[in-house]
Design an enzyme around this catalytic site. Structure first.
Site, PDB file in Angstrom:
ATOM      1  N   GLU A 119      52.589  39.431  44.603  1.00  0.00           N
ATOM      2  CA  GLU A 119      52.476  40.606  43.736  1.00  0.00           C
ATOM      3  C   GLU A 119      52.209  41.867  44.564  1.00  0.00           C
ATOM      4  OE1 GLU A 119      48.738  41.002  41.420  1.00  0.00           O
ATOM      5  OE2 GLU A 119      47.973  39.392  42.682  1.00  0.00           O
ATOM      6  N   MET A 162      45.768  39.590  40.818  1.00  0.00           N
ATOM      7  CA  MET A 162      45.911  38.153  40.550  1.00  0.00           C
ATOM      8  C   MET A 162      45.549  37.341  41.788  1.00  0.00           C
ATOM      9  SD  MET A 162      49.566  38.163  38.582  1.00  0.00           S
ATOM     10  CE  MET A 162      50.148  39.688  37.880  1.00  0.00           C
ATOM     11  N   TYR A 163      46.060  37.772  42.932  1.00  0.00           N
ATOM     12  CA  TYR A 163      45.765  37.074  44.181  1.00  0.00           C
ATOM     13  C   TYR A 163      44.270  37.140  44.484  1.00  0.00           C
ATOM     14  CZ  TYR A 163      45.846  35.892  49.154  1.00  0.00           C
ATOM     15  OH  TYR A 163      45.605  35.310  50.373  1.00  0.00           O
ATOM     16  N   ALA A 164      43.673  38.317  44.335  1.00  0.00           N
ATOM     17  CA  ALA A 164      42.243  38.464  44.586  1.00  0.00           C
ATOM     18  C   ALA A 164      41.429  37.583  43.650  1.00  0.00           C
ATOM     19  CB  ALA A 164      41.829  39.928  44.433  1.00  0.00           C
ATOM     20  N   SER A 198      42.402  34.817  42.292  1.00  0.00           N
ATOM     21  CA  SER A 198      42.570  33.413  42.684  1.00  0.00           C
ATOM     22  C   SER A 198      41.680  33.061  43.867  1.00  0.00           C
ATOM     23  CB  SER A 198      44.040  33.120  43.017  1.00  0.00           C
ATOM     24  OG  SER A 198      44.431  33.673  44.262  1.00  0.00           O
TER      25      SER A 198
END
Length: 260
Positions: free
Chosen positions: A103, A163-165, A167
């Site tokens: 993303e 979103m990555y953070a 996760s």
């Protein structure tokens, strides 16, 4: 700056499982454990890369086994651990590094499918691996060590990568909770939180945002991007007996990024 394995650390006679080991940090870790004498079980969905990692270890005189594994599928994760045990007898160390990052957009512009993909691999995949690894370690003599690869983005905000953070924050939550649950069971569980590292994942990110490398370097007080071997060296120590009283810890290997 040295990229050599920390002196005095040997994994001779140990079995180390590494997911996401077909490239990047995962490959660097698999190679480092192999150089230190471990029998290395390599897991990834990338078959060519996985076999290449195994070949590099064997060519250097080590022992390695590649098992094609999708960490989001329960049966494949269970088969991975079973294969490691049937081939080498046990799992002393498990490094859960399989992850995706795809993303580059504000949170309000995100899509459901993208969120689900990231969480499925980065969170559910780690949880499934931990569950199978713990079940094996709890029944074998000597317990074991689990190292989850989180990210500096699991400790601080990462604009345009919510979103990555999220996760990676979740991976740290899994790590802390499991570490406390199994602290008296001879199983240590920690996470490693790298800053920017020269990997294919970072390369893909920079392709989407040309010129960002200068901003990334500037954000790290050391003014550079890490080599994967530098992260691998930290993992070697954290999974070794030299770190025998360390559990539930998040080790930042980030050139000072999270100190700001």
């Amino acid at each position: 700056m040295t990229k050599q394995p920390p002196s005095g650390i040997s994994y001779a006679g140990k079995v180390v499982l590494v997911t996401g080991a077909a490239s990047g940090i995962g490959r660097a870790m698999a190679l480092a454990f192999g150089r230190a004498g471990a029998c290395v079980v390599i897991a990834d969905t990338a078959v060519d890369g996985g076999h290449m990692t195994a070949a590099l270890i064997v060519e250097a005189g080590g022992k390695a086994l590649f098992v094609k594994t999708n960490v989001t599928v329960t049966t494949e994760v269970e088969a991975l651990v079973d294969k490691a045990v049937s081939h080498y007898g046990r799992v002393d160390v498990a490094v859960n590094g399989a992850a995706i990052e795809e993303e580059h957009l504000p949170l309000a512009d995100g899509e459901d499918a993208q969120f689900d993909r990231i969480m499925n691999v980065n969170v559910k995949g780690v949880w499934l691996c931990m569950r199978s690894e713990l079940r094996q370690m709890l029944k074998q003599e000597g317990g074991g060590v689990i190292l989850n690869i989180a990210d500096a983005g699991g400790l601080v905000a990462v604009p345009n990568h919510a979103m990555y953070a999220a996760s990676k924050h979740a991976v740290i939550g899994l790590t802390k909770t499991a570490a406390v649950e199994y602290a008296k069971s001879d199983v240590r569980i920690n996470s490693l939180c790298p800053g920017a590292v020269k990997t294919p994942m970072l390369a893909r990110m920079l392709e989407r945002d040309p010129g960002r490398d200068k901003k990334i370097k500037a954000a790290h007080p050391m003014g550079r991007i890490a080599d994967p071997a530098e992260v691998a060296n930290a993992a070697l120590w954290l999974c070794s007996d030299q770190a025998s009283f360390v559990t539930g810890h998040q080790l930042a290997v980030d050139g000072g990024l999270t100190a700001m």
